[in-house]
Design a protein around this motif. Sequence first.
Motif, PDB file in Angstrom:
ATOM      1  N   ALA A  65       0.849  -1.190   0.000  1.00 45.51           N
ATOM      2  CA  ALA A  65       0.000   0.000   0.000  1.00 45.51           C
ATOM      3  C   ALA A  65       0.884   1.240   0.000  1.00 45.51           C
ATOM      4  N   ASP A  66       0.293   2.372  -0.361  1.00 46.84           N
ATOM      5  CA  ASP A  66       0.998   3.655  -0.369  1.00 46.84           C
ATOM      6  C   ASP A  66       0.578   4.467   0.847  1.00 46.84           C
ATOM      7  N   ILE A  67       0.900   3.947   2.020  1.00 46.45           N
ATOM      8  CA  ILE A  67       0.470   4.554   3.271  1.00 46.45           C
ATOM      9  C   ILE A  67       0.995   5.986   3.390  1.00 46.45           C
ATOM     10  N   GLY A  68       0.119   6.885   3.844  1.00 50.73           N
ATOM     11  CA  GLY A  68       0.494   8.269   4.077  1.00 50.73           C
ATOM     12  C   GLY A  68       0.499   9.151   2.850  1.00 50.73           C
ATOM     13  N   THR A  69       0.032   8.624   1.703  1.00 51.45           N
ATOM     14  CA  THR A  69       0.105   9.394   0.469  1.00 51.45           C
ATOM     15  C   THR A  69      -1.279   9.730  -0.078  1.00 51.45           C
ATOM     16  N   ASP A  70      -1.262  10.468  -1.187  1.00 51.31           N
ATOM     17  CA  ASP A  70      -2.493  10.853  -1.861  1.00 51.31           C
ATOM     18  C   ASP A  70      -3.128   9.697  -2.626  1.00 51.31           C
ATOM     19  N   ASN A  71      -2.533   8.536  -2.609  1.00 50.93           N
ATOM     20  CA  ASN A  71      -3.164   7.366  -3.222  1.00 50.93           C
ATOM     21  C   ASN A  71      -4.195   6.715  -2.310  1.00 50.93           C
ATOM     22  N   LEU A  72      -4.212   7.099  -1.039  1.00 56.03           N
ATOM     23  CA  LEU A  72      -5.200   6.583  -0.104  1.00 56.03           C
ATOM     24  C   LEU A  72      -6.184   7.680   0.262  1.00 56.03           C
ATOM     25  N   ALA A  73      -7.457   7.300   0.335  1.00 54.90           N
ATOM     26  CA  ALA A  73      -8.465   8.244   0.814  1.00 54.90           C
ATOM     27  C   ALA A  73      -8.367   8.371   2.325  1.00 54.90           C
TER      28      ALA A  73
END
Length: 605
Positions: A65-73
């Motif tokens: 996952a891309d934790i902490g980034t703009d890829n997560l809502a």
Amino acid sequence: MENIKRWINVGGALLIIIALLTGCNDDFMERYPTTSVTEEVFFSNISDLKTYTDGFYGSLSSPIADIGTDNLAHHNSGSTIDQMMRGGITAQNAAVWNWSSLRNINFFLKNYGKVKNAKVEEVNHYVGIAKFFRARFYIDKINLYHDVPWYGNTLGTADTEALHKKQDSRTLVVDSIMADLEFAVAHIKPDGHKSTVTKWAALAQLAQFALEEGTYRKYHTYLGLKDTYKGFLERAVSASEKIMTEGGFQISKTGGVDRAYRDLFISQNLQANPETILFIDYDKDLNRRRNTHTVLDYEWALSQTLMESYLMKDGSRFTNQADYKTKDVNEIFINRDPRLEQTFMKPGFKPVNAASPHRLKPTLGGYNQIKFYPEVTDMISWEASYTDAFVFRYAEVLLIFAEAKAELGILNNQSDLDKSINLLRARVAMPNMTINEVSGPVDPILKSYYNNVEGGNTGLILEIRRERRVELACEGHRYRDVFRWEVGERLADQQQGMYVKALGPMDVTGDGTVDIAILESAKNTEPISHLTEEQLKNITLYYLKDGNGNNTSIYLENGHQGHIMFTIARDKKKEFVKPKYYYYPIANSEMVLQGSNLVQTLGWE
């Protein structure tokens, strides 16, 4: 002594290190009784070098996952960067840094020369592996702190001056990293199991780091290093091109347009995959397992901006449609890049251990991730998955090649796109990217998102960034990408989940039957008053306010309709302070140790 332990972990006997590395190596124990193990007898043959360097592989990781980034809502557990942007991390509570793995690597580099009766190339192969891992250690450190002390040798308690020295410059550390990687490329063998470091893995690491450092210097102009960025990008091009022309790797198309991309991330045999450069070999029989089922509706969901990045199936922009902002979760998948529904959960998706399609949770945003989600029943539990994991795959090398050339302004012909970006698009039957297309009008949404990209090839750079975001989504690259492009403010954006057309019942499984309902509160049931008793029995209800009238974790963008948004993002806004938040502070406890000459991290002074 406390300073020494916390900085480089010099305490502990060689016997402990070797015991950890050798485990149940009966041959080793037969040759050297436990009571007589010393560094003099251990480093005596090639087998010992292999045994020792095998211990470095535990540091490899493969994010899901891309934790902490703009890829997560939204991410229920938050992240370090979230805490930082909300003022929750200071030099007073910062974690102390750990240098123990560096000590182990440098110990090897100090002692490998004791090996007798071995060919130089055999010895240098393992020296190259050690330097590969030292380079990775320091890449992580400069990413965190910018300037750090470089230690190329094992230190002891008497090395007081070295232990207490201030940080070396980024330039010195980066040059040392590059030297380690160049040695690794020159001396590590090209053949071998893909779960071990080969020449190609070293080249991939070199290309990746050269791209990151080159773009970091280009866009972080306050460092005063912009004049030096081109050499790194040129090395990224030459390293990636060598892999492309001599490595024999290919983009995997097994499974066809609808499966090939997704199957990469649920494979139990990446050794056989032509796209694999380096992977972590998980194994059911050996009980080497990991968590991958957690990607689906457990802690996070994906973001609206990531979803919008995927093109239409004909190659046009999704965001060119007048109603793109108001398409619901059933509509966003229509005629899109096939990678969208192999990354995001499309309505109707049914987990292998479920009797019916999965119902999304609007409390996470609604855009569920299925990339990495396993399709074997006994993997759907904690630490149960034995799907293999990429460390480097060929697709990333192609993206490095294209981006580096674009940033240098030398990607001027169609053939460069055809042997890089378009191989990725071909896997999912997407139209080719063309030089004429990217030379046309720049996508205004991408331009506003990455507003520091300038020059005549802006459109090309932006479209390559789109392709990188889509192809590498959820693989842990996004955080470093946002940082190296110097657009950290994107991490402070209030992210959105799926679009909700109105309060009331919704079909989120695509079967024409209502599955969930979002209501203002339990007292306001008018939007579902028309449902039958049977429908009410089978529906899952979510509320914007609890029984006491307090806000729950979500709200809708425009009150009773709009994108799902998150109360914490509204009520405790994030702020990205430049350049401070590109770096992590040194803990005060490190700064005040006796004899310490450390200076605080850039921006945290």
